[in-house]
Design a protein around this motif. Structure first.
Motif, short mmCIF file in Angstrom:
data_model
loop_
_atom_site.label_atom_id
_atom_site.label_comp_id
_atom_site.label_asym_id
_atom_site.label_seq_id
_atom_site.Cartn_x
_atom_site.Cartn_y
_atom_site.Cartn_z
N GLY A 1 -4.30 0.37 1.66
CA GLY A 1 -4.20 -0.82 0.82
C GLY A 1 -5.11 -0.27 -0.69
O GLY A 1 -4.92 0.86 -1.10
N ARG A 2 -5.49 -1.31 -1.41
CA ARG A 2 -6.01 -1.26 -2.56
C ARG A 2 -7.59 -0.92 -2.72
O ARG A 2 -8.41 -0.65 -3.45
N GLY A 3 -8.13 -0.66 -1.50
CA GLY A 3 -9.61 -0.59 -1.33
C GLY A 3 -10.14 0.61 -1.09
O GLY A 3 -11.38 1.16 -1.09
N ARG B 1 8.45 7.29 -6.61
CA ARG B 1 8.70 6.78 -5.21
C ARG B 1 7.24 6.92 -4.58
O ARG B 1 7.21 6.08 -3.50
N LEU B 2 6.16 7.33 -5.01
CA LEU B 2 4.65 7.17 -4.49
C LEU B 2 4.44 5.71 -4.62
O LEU B 2 3.32 5.47 -3.91
N ARG B 3 4.92 4.88 -5.32
CA ARG B 3 4.58 3.52 -5.18
C ARG B 3 5.56 2.40 -4.61
O ARG B 3 5.30 1.26 -4.64
N LEU B 4 6.30 2.88 -3.82
CA LEU B 4 7.55 2.13 -3.10
C LEU B 4 6.63 1.34 -1.90
O LEU B 4 6.87 -0.10 -1.86
N HIS B 5 5.59 1.82 -1.27
CA HIS B 5 5.07 1.04 -0.32
C HIS B 5 4.24 -0.27 -1.12
O HIS B 5 4.07 -1.30 -0.65
N GLN B 6 3.94 -0.09 -2.40
CA GLN B 6 3.06 -0.99 -3.14
C GLN B 6 4.09 -2.26 -3.54
O GLN B 6 3.68 -3.44 -3.53
N PHE B 7 5.42 -1.61 -3.88
CA PHE B 7 6.14 -2.59 -4.16
C PHE B 7 6.63 -3.58 -3.04
O PHE B 7 6.73 -4.69 -3.24
N GLU C 1 -0.70 -1.46 3.46
CA GLU C 1 -0.32 -2.32 2.38
C GLU C 1 -0.14 -3.56 2.96
O GLU C 1 -0.65 -4.66 2.35
N LEU C 2 0.61 -3.51 3.94
CA LEU C 2 1.32 -4.81 4.48
C LEU C 2 0.25 -5.55 5.34
O LEU C 2 0.00 -7.00 5.28
N ALA C 3 -0.84 -4.88 6.11
CA ALA C 3 -1.95 -5.34 6.53
C ALA C 3 -2.97 -5.93 5.69
O ALA C 3 -3.39 -7.04 5.99
N GLU C 4 -3.11 -5.43 4.66
CA GLU C 4 -4.02 -5.84 3.55
C GLU C 4 -3.49 -7.05 3.06
O GLU C 4 -4.31 -7.94 2.42
N ARG C 5 -2.18 -7.22 3.04
CA ARG C 5 -1.67 -8.73 2.30
C ARG C 5 -1.49 -9.58 3.67
O ARG C 5 -0.84 -10.54 3.24
#
Length: 396
Positions: free
Chosen positions: A321-323, A43-49, A158-162
């Motif tokens: 995000g990823r940064g 579940r720690l990855r759901l925002h990334q999904f 995550e959404l903003a970075e995308r």
């Protein structure tokens, strides 16, 4: 031939898998995990999904110990007297001991219009629906994420970075588990990504409409997609089964994690409420509670007295995000220290923590009994003594 001991684990998340793997220390124990999905969901990855940067699924063959049986189904009821679990798909499974690890699914939206117009992100199915909605929505459309905790912060970032036009409505303090100086850094990261942060008094969402959200301070904000990342809720399986629960629906247990209604039922993870003083929602905590639940069952099988839970809190972390990330060190009582790590190092530590949450399960599958965690021995006993009139003694 000696009769085998049947242990059923209801729930295949961090707590359930850890408990199941640890139970295989005994050769005379048969372990069955009941879970509605064929895959493990970190579940720690759901925002990334949702953001399209991770699949958020792991094959159970990678995390479950050899010999543990996975039954894909939904537990519809528990009969503590007959020691059986009824499946929604039909039939039932008997048990000698049961580990109740149904997890949590986020808080159900309870404001007008939220159920119709807001999208939760607490389960894989929720995340899939939200990702589908976003794929059909222009990137310039306003997206409002409700909730200033880890899930809300990470989803908005995550959404903003995308490239999404994201807004985060905190309903109070941004990142309440962060040290104030770390909180300022979190705001800087979100602002840098283009996230509009709305926090402070009267910023809770009071209604969700098609295309808008209403705040307690009277503002109405445009929102073509509203993401609900606030609150806490658990499945009502225990309540429906006639077992005692707390106000949130978590199974009431003593400090050994044993149900107050049956010494053959032990709870772990988000759905457990030891001494009516539950631990906060966390993958790390769920894994530790799962291990302790298994230890309690193993002690009872061996005719020994189970030990009370003893758990300290080393850290919590946020990704932006990823940064970038923030890795917040904690005191043993779960309060933030002044020390935290940010930027690239914070992101690396966050990624390490996410990977470790699965690696711990894999390690326990290969070497059952190997998982250890830092102990406290001070703060929780002090809290329990302070409210000693409400402490539940272990079930014998």
């Amino acid at each position: 031939m000696d009769k085998r001991i049947e242990v059923v684990v209801v729930g295949g998340g961090y707590a359930g898998v850890m408990a199941a793997n640890r139970m295989t220390q005994r050769d005379d124990v048969t372990v069955t995990v009941i879970n509605p999905r064929r895959v493990f969901v970190p579940r720690l990855r759901l925002h990334q999904f949702v953001g399209g940067t991770h699949d958020a699924v792991v094959d159970y063959r990678e995390v479950l110990a050899e010999g543990v049986e996975l039954v894909v189904g939904t537990a519809a009821g528990i009969d503590a007297t007959a020691r059986t679990v009824t499946l929604a798909e039909g039939g039932g499974i008997g048990y000698d001991y049961l580990v109740y690890a149904v997890g949590s699914a986020g808080g159900g939206p309870r404001v007008p219009g939220a159920a119709e117009f807001a999208h939760p992100v607490a389960t894989l199915e929720d995340a899939r629906r939200l990702r589908s909605v976003l794929s059909d929505t222009p990137t310039t459309a306003a997206v409002t994420v409700v909730g200033g905790g880890p899930v809300g912060i990470e989803t908005a970032a995550e959404l903003a970075e995308r490239g999404r036009r994201a807004r985060l409505v905190c309903g109070g303090v941004l990142g309440p588990n962060l040290h104030p100086s770390a909180r300022r850094t979190a705001r800087e990261y979100l602002t840098r990504l283009g996230v509009e942060v709305i926090d402070g008094p009267d910023t809770s969402v009071t209604a969700v409409r098609s295309g808008a959200v209403e705040l307690a301070d009277g503002r109405t904000l445009p929102s073509q997609v509203t993401v609900w990342a606030a609150g806490f809720g658990v499945p009502d399986l225990a309540h429906r089964s006639g077992l005692r629960t707390d106000a949130a629906g978590r199974l009431c247990t003593d400090e050994t994690l044993t149900s107050v209604d049956s010494d053959r039922i032990v709870a772990a993870g988000d759905a457990s409420a030891p001494s009516d003083l539950p631990f906060r929602m966390s993958a790390y905590i769920a894994g530790c509670l799962g291990a302790h639940a298994a230890d309690t069952v193993l002690a009872r099988i061996a005719g020994e007295r189970p030990a009370p839970i003893d758990l300290a809190f080393p850290a919590m972390c946020f990704s932006f995000g990823r940064g970038a990330g923030i890795f917040q060190l904690l005191h043993k009582d779960d309060t933030p220290k002044r020390l935290y790590f940010t930027g690239f190092l914070g992101r690396k530590l966050k990624e390490f923590s996410c990977a470790a949450s699965v690696k711990h399960l894999v390690t326990e599958a290969r070497k059952p009994g190997s998982h250890h965690w830092p102990k406290d021995g001070e703060h929780r006993p002090a809290l329990l003594r302070a409210r000693s009139g409400n402490v539940t003694t272990p079930t014998e």
